[in-house]
Write a protein that holds these residues in place. Structure first.
Motif, PDB file in Angstrom:
ATOM      1  N   ALA A 164       0.844  -1.321   0.024  1.00 10.01           N
ATOM      2  CA  ALA A 164      -0.074  -0.061   0.165  1.00 10.01           C
ATOM      3  C   ALA A 164       0.834   1.417   0.063  1.00 10.01           C
ATOM      4  CB  ALA A 164      -1.057   0.012   1.182  1.00 10.01           C
ATOM      5  N   TYR A 165       1.979   1.312   0.896  1.00  6.72           N
ATOM      6  CA  TYR A 165       2.731   2.309   0.772  1.00  6.72           C
ATOM      7  C   TYR A 165       3.499   2.691  -0.394  1.00  6.72           C
ATOM      8  CZ  TYR A 165       1.986   4.250   5.412  1.00  6.72           C
ATOM      9  OH  TYR A 165       1.185   4.771   6.515  1.00  6.72           O
ATOM     10  N   GLU A 166       3.990   1.614  -0.906  1.00  7.24           N
ATOM     11  CA  GLU A 166       4.715   1.551  -2.421  1.00  7.24           C
ATOM     12  C   GLU A 166       3.849   2.309  -3.471  1.00  7.24           C
ATOM     13  OE1 GLU A 166       6.011  -2.138  -4.367  1.00  7.24           O
ATOM     14  OE2 GLU A 166       7.166  -2.205  -2.461  1.00  7.24           O
ATOM     15  N   GLU A 167       2.316   1.840  -3.181  1.00 10.94           N
ATOM     16  CA  GLU A 167       1.528   2.533  -4.272  1.00 10.94           C
ATOM     17  C   GLU A 167       1.192   3.843  -4.017  1.00 10.94           C
ATOM     18  OE1 GLU A 167       0.383   1.479  -6.880  1.00 10.94           O
ATOM     19  OE2 GLU A 167      -1.333   2.355  -7.356  1.00 10.94           O
ATOM     20  N   ALA A 168       1.435   4.501  -2.621  1.00 13.98           N
ATOM     21  CA  ALA A 168       1.014   5.496  -2.354  1.00 13.98           C
ATOM     22  C   ALA A 168       2.301   6.627  -2.810  1.00 13.98           C
ATOM     23  CB  ALA A 168       0.929   5.764  -0.657  1.00 13.98           C
ATOM     24  N   ALA A 169       3.456   5.867  -2.630  1.00 17.43           N
ATOM     25  CA  ALA A 169       4.624   6.720  -3.113  1.00 17.43           C
ATOM     26  C   ALA A 169       4.710   6.798  -4.406  1.00 17.43           C
ATOM     27  CB  ALA A 169       5.927   6.225  -2.615  1.00 17.43           C
ATOM     28  N   ARG A 170       4.119   5.773  -5.147  1.00 18.33           N
ATOM     29  CA  ARG A 170       4.196   5.891  -6.579  1.00 18.33           C
ATOM     30  C   ARG A 170       3.286   6.989  -7.080  1.00 18.33           C
ATOM     31  NH1 ARG A 170       1.720   3.754 -11.374  1.00 18.33           N
ATOM     32  NH2 ARG A 170      -0.056   2.845  -9.818  1.00 18.33           N
ATOM     33  N   CYS A 171       2.141   6.934  -6.351  1.00 21.86           N
ATOM     34  CA  CYS A 171       0.910   7.972  -6.944  1.00 21.86           C
ATOM     35  C   CYS A 171       1.186   9.413  -6.310  1.00 21.86           C
ATOM     36  CB  CYS A 171      -0.212   7.395  -6.762  1.00 21.86           C
ATOM     37  SG  CYS A 171      -0.562   5.850  -7.666  1.00 21.86           S
ATOM     38  N   GLY A 172       2.171   9.683  -5.694  1.00 26.66           N
ATOM     39  CA  GLY A 172       2.147  11.056  -5.036  1.00 26.66           C
ATOM     40  C   GLY A 172       1.277  11.280  -3.604  1.00 26.66           C
ATOM     41  N   VAL A 173       1.004   9.945  -3.188  1.00 33.47           N
ATOM     42  CA  VAL A 173       0.117  10.299  -1.932  1.00 33.47           C
ATOM     43  C   VAL A 173       1.002  10.327  -0.634  1.00 33.47           C
ATOM     44  CG1 VAL A 173      -1.191   8.980  -0.064  1.00 33.47           C
ATOM     45  CG2 VAL A 173      -1.934   8.839  -2.757  1.00 33.47           C
ATOM     46  N   HIS A 174       0.858  11.474   0.093  1.00 29.84           N
ATOM     47  CA  HIS A 174       1.852  11.664   1.254  1.00 29.84           C
ATOM     48  C   HIS A 174       1.641  10.597   2.154  1.00 29.84           C
ATOM     49  CE1 HIS A 174       3.476  15.419  -0.001  1.00 29.84           C
ATOM     50  NE2 HIS A 174       2.281  16.118  -0.196  1.00 29.84           N
ATOM     51  N   VAL A 221      11.646   2.089   4.411  1.00 29.22           N
ATOM     52  CA  VAL A 221      10.738   0.958   3.605  1.00 29.22           C
ATOM     53  C   VAL A 221       9.539   1.793   3.124  1.00 29.22           C
ATOM     54  CG1 VAL A 221       9.841  -1.403   3.456  1.00 29.22           C
ATOM     55  CG2 VAL A 221      12.151  -1.020   4.790  1.00 29.22           C
ATOM     56  N   LEU A 222       8.789   2.207   4.095  1.00 26.27           N
ATOM     57  CA  LEU A 222       7.564   2.883   3.694  1.00 26.27           C
ATOM     58  C   LEU A 222       7.594   4.044   3.127  1.00 26.27           C
ATOM     59  CD1 LEU A 222       5.316   1.262   6.965  1.00 26.27           C
ATOM     60  CD2 LEU A 222       5.574   0.251   4.845  1.00 26.27           C
ATOM     61  N   LYS A 223       8.867   4.605   3.279  1.00 33.63           N
ATOM     62  CA  LYS A 223       8.863   6.003   2.783  1.00 33.63           C
ATOM     63  C   LYS A 223       8.281   7.053   3.452  1.00 33.63           C
ATOM     64  CE  LYS A 223      11.834   4.173  -0.541  1.00 33.63           C
ATOM     65  NZ  LYS A 223      12.883   3.714   0.124  1.00 33.63           N
ATOM     66  N   ALA A 224       8.082   6.944   4.605  1.00 31.58           N
ATOM     67  CA  ALA A 224       7.347   7.922   5.329  1.00 31.58           C
ATOM     68  C   ALA A 224       7.941   9.377   5.382  1.00 31.58           C
ATOM     69  CB  ALA A 224       7.311   7.623   6.989  1.00 31.58           C
ATOM     70  N   GLU A 225       7.018  10.334   5.166  1.00 31.50           N
ATOM     71  CA  GLU A 225       7.763  11.701   5.141  1.00 31.50           C
ATOM     72  C   GLU A 225       7.855  12.245   6.400  1.00 31.50           C
ATOM     73  OE1 GLU A 225       5.878  13.426   1.314  1.00 31.50           O
ATOM     74  OE2 GLU A 225       4.756  11.614   1.858  1.00 31.50           O
ATOM     75  N   ARG A 226       6.787  11.794   7.651  1.00 29.19           N
ATOM     76  CA  ARG A 226       6.722  12.358   8.775  1.00 29.19           C
ATOM     77  C   ARG A 226       6.530  10.934   9.872  1.00 29.19           C
ATOM     78  NH1 ARG A 226       2.024  16.301   7.899  1.00 29.19           N
ATOM     79  NH2 ARG A 226       0.895  14.998   9.356  1.00 29.19           N
ATOM     80  N   VAL A 227       6.930  11.083  11.030  1.00 28.22           N
ATOM     81  CA  VAL A 227       6.839  10.073  11.872  1.00 28.22           C
ATOM     82  C   VAL A 227       5.888  10.274  12.980  1.00 28.22           C
ATOM     83  CG1 VAL A 227       8.293   8.752  13.535  1.00 28.22           C
ATOM     84  CG2 VAL A 227       9.210   9.258  11.509  1.00 28.22           C
ATOM     85  N   GLY A 228       4.815   9.371  13.251  1.00 27.85           N
ATOM     86  CA  GLY A 228       3.769   9.871  14.258  1.00 27.85           C
ATOM     87  C   GLY A 228       4.433   9.209  15.562  1.00 27.85           C
ATOM     88  N   LYS A 271      20.638  10.683  11.811  1.00 26.22           N
ATOM     89  CA  LYS A 271      20.459  10.735  10.412  1.00 26.22           C
ATOM     90  C   LYS A 271      19.032  11.088  10.078  1.00 26.22           C
ATOM     91  CE  LYS A 271      20.164   7.283   6.927  1.00 26.22           C
ATOM     92  NZ  LYS A 271      19.753   5.952   6.777  1.00 26.22           N
ATOM     93  N   LEU A 272      18.061  10.991  11.102  1.00 25.61           N
ATOM     94  CA  LEU A 272      16.725  11.752  10.627  1.00 25.61           C
ATOM     95  C   LEU A 272      16.799  13.263  10.938  1.00 25.61           C
ATOM     96  CD1 LEU A 272      14.242   9.025  12.164  1.00 25.61           C
ATOM     97  CD2 LEU A 272      15.002   9.546   9.807  1.00 25.61           C
ATOM     98  N   LEU A 273      17.825  13.799  11.924  1.00 27.98           N
ATOM     99  CA  LEU A 273      17.735  15.021  12.138  1.00 27.98           C
ATOM    100  C   LEU A 273      18.451  15.740  10.801  1.00 27.98           C
ATOM    101  CD1 LEU A 273      19.416  15.794  15.638  1.00 27.98           C
ATOM    102  CD2 LEU A 273      17.084  16.584  15.023  1.00 27.98           C
ATOM    103  N   ALA A 274      19.464  14.992  10.507  1.00 25.61           N
ATOM    104  CA  ALA A 274      20.190  15.687   9.301  1.00 25.61           C
ATOM    105  C   ALA A 274      19.005  15.774   7.965  1.00 25.61           C
ATOM    106  CB  ALA A 274      21.120  14.703   8.697  1.00 25.61           C
ATOM    107  N   GLN A 275      18.277  14.869   8.033  1.00 24.98           N
ATOM    108  CA  GLN A 275      16.918  14.691   6.954  1.00 24.98           C
ATOM    109  C   GLN A 275      15.968  15.882   7.050  1.00 24.98           C
ATOM    110  OE1 GLN A 275      16.850  10.081   6.543  1.00 24.98           O
ATOM    111  NE2 GLN A 275      15.068  10.867   5.729  1.00 24.98           N
ATOM    112  N   ASN A 276      15.896  16.450   8.283  1.00 20.79           N
ATOM    113  CA  ASN A 276      15.008  17.305   8.702  1.00 20.79           C
ATOM    114  C   ASN A 276      13.522  16.609   8.895  1.00 20.79           C
ATOM    115  OD1 ASN A 276      14.260  19.611   9.720  1.00 20.79           O
ATOM    116  ND2 ASN A 276      13.255  20.403   7.625  1.00 20.79           N
ATOM    117  N   MET A 277      13.497  15.309   9.240  1.00 21.94           N
ATOM    118  CA  MET A 277      12.539  14.332   9.567  1.00 21.94           C
ATOM    119  C   MET A 277      11.507  15.139  10.307  1.00 21.94           C
ATOM    120  SD  MET A 277      10.554  11.869   8.598  1.00 21.94           S
ATOM    121  CE  MET A 277      11.475  11.230   7.570  1.00 21.94           C
ATOM    122  N   HIS A 278      10.138  15.097  10.079  1.00 17.40           N
ATOM    123  CA  HIS A 278       9.329  15.627  11.273  1.00 17.40           C
ATOM    124  C   HIS A 278       8.596  14.519  11.942  1.00 17.40           C
ATOM    125  CE1 HIS A 278       6.361  18.676  12.400  1.00 17.40           C
ATOM    126  NE2 HIS A 278       5.470  17.587  12.741  1.00 17.40           N
TER     127      HIS A 278
END
Ligand SMILES: O=c1[nH]cnc2c1ncn2[C@@H]1O[C@H](CO)[C@@H](O)[C@H]1O
Length: 464
Positions: A304-314, A334-341, A355-362
């Motif tokens: 599902a996450y692969e498909e989301a990334a493919r289709c531009g779903v955040h 793996v899931l290409k999360a743009e934010r972490v809950g 690493k996440l700090l350097a990536q500016n992960m939210h």
């Protein structure tokens, strides 16, 4: 008294920037054109009021015979809400229906009376208890307690528990709302009203459409009988409720659809719904539920996450709330999360954290939630967000499930201020980070950022 207080605060805190930028840009007018409620007149009135003293502004309204034109009243209502005066319903100035005011909260609770952005809040964890009671009555559903207060005592978590125990609380009331079109629309509408009361100007509401459906969902949740409300129609109804709420309360609300960790067979439906409603308010996919059950995402979630990334779903993922840092790593890599809950336990793996700090992960941080779900030490002075703050990480403050935690965003901010040493400056910084990390399209994101900068006095006025 409430009105005059609201007016004065409104004049002091909100109209100054509006006046300064009037020649080139008028946020009030923009509001009006969005709601198309009232013509320029209200805007002119409001600007005049802004230019006047509090007394004159009040007089200006009195001159209208105790009435304000709907547009102006709406602005006042919103400004009052932003200023922490709670709900002043649109209508006549005299005899306004009052639901609850922030003034009724214990003093000192409202520590940041400014526009805010909330990115991590569950729609089904934010329902009003009274709504549950009303809907149960209408549908003839027997509840274990007859009154809203009685139900509240059953639903809320008073002491720190486990994530699993906390998630069990949803079964106290979800059967009341699930499968009922009117109730679903109503909770979405009221959700927006409640966020507006807390000064939130942009919110992303998350929920599982399957949990509110009673057909085309396997298994049918909450022991419901099969009906005719599908997850697809649930999304449509929530979109409608949010949209009506947006128009009524002048804030922006979008939604995030949740996959559930224990229900991998629902995940492909979720991504398809995200795609279908991408232009009708659904901005992202999430993976919620009990992270302590397994620390690796099921292949169906991955697909599902692969498909989301493919289709531009955040993409956002609940990870590192109670689960180990490996769940966060998987979410991002793996899931290409743009934010972490949540993401608190990221701190246990310093190399991942750096690493996440350097990536500016939210990180979507929920202080009160993290105490009551047992995710973090109950001593707030030891909370991971203090490290996030010191490291100037990218994070937001959120309520998560205010119904179950008997909390509010003001309370989360208050905890951050009282026990964690948060300052007004940090509250501004984290809200700007939240806006930067929100899932709105770029242009709308920039508009949101501009609204915050203006409200925070961080934009220079245009010279006349
Ligand atoms: O803090 C949390 N962590 C993990 N899952 C949660 C949390 N809060 C709510 N939900 C789960 O997400 C579903 C969709 O909104 C809720 O029904 C609940 O099961």
């Amino acid at each position: 008294e409430l009105i005059s207080k609201a007016l004065i605060t409104w004049l002091q805190s909100c109209c100054r920037p509006a006046r300064l930028i009037l020649p080139t840009y008028c946020p009030l007018e923009r509001t009006l054109s969005r709601t198309a409620l009232c013509s320029r007149t209200a805007c002119t009135h409001a600007d005049r009021a802004a230019a006047a003293s509090g007394h004159r502004a009040a007089r200006l309204l009195q001159l209208g015979g105790g009435k304000a034109c709907p547009g102006l009243m709406r602005i006042i209502t919103r400004r009052a809400a932003l200023a922490g005066f709670g709900s002043l319903r649109t209508g006549r100035i005299t005899g306004i229906h009052r639901t609850r005011t922030m003034a009724e909260l214990p003093p000192g609770r409202v520590v940041f009376n400014q526009p805010k952005v909330e990115l991590h809040v569950h729609l089904d964890g934010s329902i009003r208890v009274q709504t549950i009671v009303d809907v149960a009555k209408r549908r003839g559903i027997r509840l274990p307690a007859k009154t809203a207060e009685g139900m509240k005592q059953l639903i809320i978590l008073k002491q720190p528990a486990t994530l699993t125990e906390f998630l069990g609380k949803f079964s106290e009331y979800m059967h009341v709302i699930a499968g009922d079109r009117e109730a679903i629309k109503r909770i979405a509408y009221e959700f927006v009203e409640d966020r507006a009361k807390e000064g939130v100007i942009y919110v992303e509401a998350r929920y599982s459409p399957h949990f509110l459906a009673n057909t085309k969902v396997d298994p049918i949740p909450w022991n419901q009988k099969e009906g005719d409300l599908s997850p697809d129609e649930v999304v449509h109804l929530v979109n409608q409720g949010l949209r009506e709420g947006e128009r009524a309360f002048n804030i922006k609300a979008r939604s995030i659809l949740c996959c559930m960790r224990h229900m991998p067979n629902w995940s492909m439906d979720i991504v398809e719904l995200c795609k279908k409603y991408q232009h009708e308010g659904v901005v992202a996919i999430d993976l919620a539920g009990d992270e302590s059950l397994s620390s690796e995402a099921n292949p169906d979630h991955r697909r599902a996450y692969e498909e989301a990334a493919r289709c531009g779903v955040h993409r956002t993922v609940h990870a590192g709330e109670v689960g180990p840092p490996s769940v966060v790593k998987e979410a991002v890599e793996v899931l290409k999360a743009e934010r972490v809950g949540h993401g608190y336990r990221t701190l246990e793996d310093q190399s991942l954290y750096r690493k996440l700090l350097a990536q500016n992960m939210h990180f979507e941080v929920c202080p009160i939630s993290s105490k009551l779900t047992g995710a973090c030490d109950p001593d707030f002075t030891k909370h991971p967000v203090i490290t996030f703050r010191k490291d100037k990480a990218n994070y937001s403050l959120n309520t998560d499930d205010p119904l179950i935690f008997n909390s509010s965003l003001h309370l989360d901010y208050s905890v951050a201020s009282k026990y964690m040493g948060f300052t007004e400056q940090e509250f501004k910084r984290l809200n700007i980070n939240a806006a930067e990390s929100c899932f709105l399209p770029e242009k709308e994101k920039q508009e949101l950022l501009i609204s915050l900068y203006k409200a925070y006095g961080m934009l220079k006025s245009t010279p006349f």
